[in-house]
Design a protein around this motif. Sequence first.
Motif, PDB file in Angstrom:
ATOM      1  N   TYR A   1      -4.728   1.865  -1.393  1.00 43.37           N
ATOM      2  CA  TYR A   1      -4.834   0.720  -0.482  1.00 43.37           C
ATOM      3  C   TYR A   1      -5.467  -0.505  -1.129  1.00 43.37           C
ATOM      4  CZ  TYR A   1      -4.010   4.500   2.848  1.00 43.37           C
ATOM      5  OH  TYR A   1      -3.480   5.574   3.515  1.00 43.37           O
TER       6      TYR A   1
ATOM      7  N   LEU B   1      -6.405   2.957   6.895  1.00 41.47           N
ATOM      8  CA  LEU B   1      -6.418   1.493   6.990  1.00 41.47           C
ATOM      9  C   LEU B   1      -7.560   1.013   7.887  1.00 41.47           C
ATOM     10  CD1 LEU B   1      -2.577   0.854   7.258  1.00 41.47           C
ATOM     11  CD2 LEU B   1      -4.056   0.192   5.351  1.00 41.47           C
TER      12      LEU B   1
ATOM     13  N   TYR C   1       0.835  -1.203   0.000  1.00 40.96           N
ATOM     14  CA  TYR C   1       0.000   0.000   0.000  1.00 40.96           C
ATOM     15  C   TYR C   1       0.866   1.248   0.000  1.00 40.96           C
ATOM     16  CZ  TYR C   1       1.103   0.751   4.964  1.00 40.96           C
ATOM     17  OH  TYR C   1       1.755   0.986   6.148  1.00 40.96           O
TER      18      TYR C   1
ATOM     19  N   SER D   1      -2.214   7.098   7.431  1.00 38.68           N
ATOM     20  CA  SER D   1      -2.274   5.671   7.095  1.00 38.68           C
ATOM     21  C   SER D   1      -3.073   4.893   8.141  1.00 38.68           C
ATOM     22  CB  SER D   1      -0.865   5.089   6.963  1.00 38.68           C
ATOM     23  OG  SER D   1      -0.157   5.192   8.189  1.00 38.68           O
TER      24      SER D   1
END
Length: 380
Positions: free
Chosen positions: A213, A248, A208, A244
């Motif tokens: 992603y 995520l 990623y 991030s």
Amino acid sequence: MNFIYFIGLLFQTALVFAASTFLFDILHYLLHRWQNSRFALLREFSRWHDVHHKFLDNNMKVHPSWAKANLWCHLVPEFVVSILGTLVFVLIFDWVAVLFVALIHSGLFAWRVVDEGRDINHMNMDRLSGRRGNLFVTPTYHALHHVYPNQFFSSFISLFDLIFGTNCQIKGQRILVTGASGAYGQALTQRLEKLGAIIDTAKYGEDYQIDQYDGLSEKMQKADILVLAHGAKTDDCWAANYTSFVDLIEKFRVIGKDRLTPPEIWAVGSEIELHGDMGIDALKPYAASKRAFAARAREFYTSPDLTYRHIVPAAFTSRMGKGLMSADVAAALSLFFIRRGFTYVPVTNTTLAVWNYIRFRFIPWPKSVRKAPIISNKSA
């Protein structure tokens, strides 16, 4: 005097109830352990209890065809054990307190018989809440025992699972870890593997990038738990420590939205959430990014769509610098608390992480902290 006696009686009643249910929880654990006993009688007792898990299976579906067997093989023996485990305390406590607890168990038994084994802990469920409960066993908490029969043994108060570390399923779980090559991530993955977890890793630049992603979709589809153990103290730390992390978590939330058990995330924070940069220029970007994520993480922590664990370690030794403990000790302490059901995980020898719970959970963050800068596609 009567008032003092009444208060004492209430206290004794609470103690008797806690003690009697704890004894039952010990037997509950043993019934699962006796599945492979060399003694036929113990295996038979275990088979009786297994009927209960057929009545309410690991997909949280009630099977009425097992209701009668559940009554005689589970509810009646459970009631008898509960009453015997209560009456024994007449040797220690006031008989009135013991009688009152026995009446509570009798009322619960009658309720379950009338409803053919169904109650708030035993019903069809399509989706469990990410908020499992802490000291007291909630319907979601007990449902997790049916999903994971070798964990979550407590019946009313979570004391048994707290003491014996049976409040989190790790064996057989597929765990996706970021930052697995770092000191803490590496130590944690090694310990998780020893506990029977199936580990996969996600690496920035390969799996990623910021705002990219899609390469993680397949790994996230397979994962039960996402561990965010990456981080940075460089000028690009906002990408690593805030952007991030949030991206995520949100992606994993969407992927797991239709699962019976909500997706579980463990994210590594820092004691700097409490004390800030302390006027040290070199720490200002790092402190700002960590505090901004902590402010955002409060929403994840309270969301019913996630089981979110916020791990707050004291400084540990890594490539980022020397710390007060080794990464392996930090990982070991993290798992000690996680296996006992902690969702806020204070890994500390300074007590700062403990005090930070108040900061994390209850004190509103200023808008200046919650506002993150626009991040370009840089190192995470």
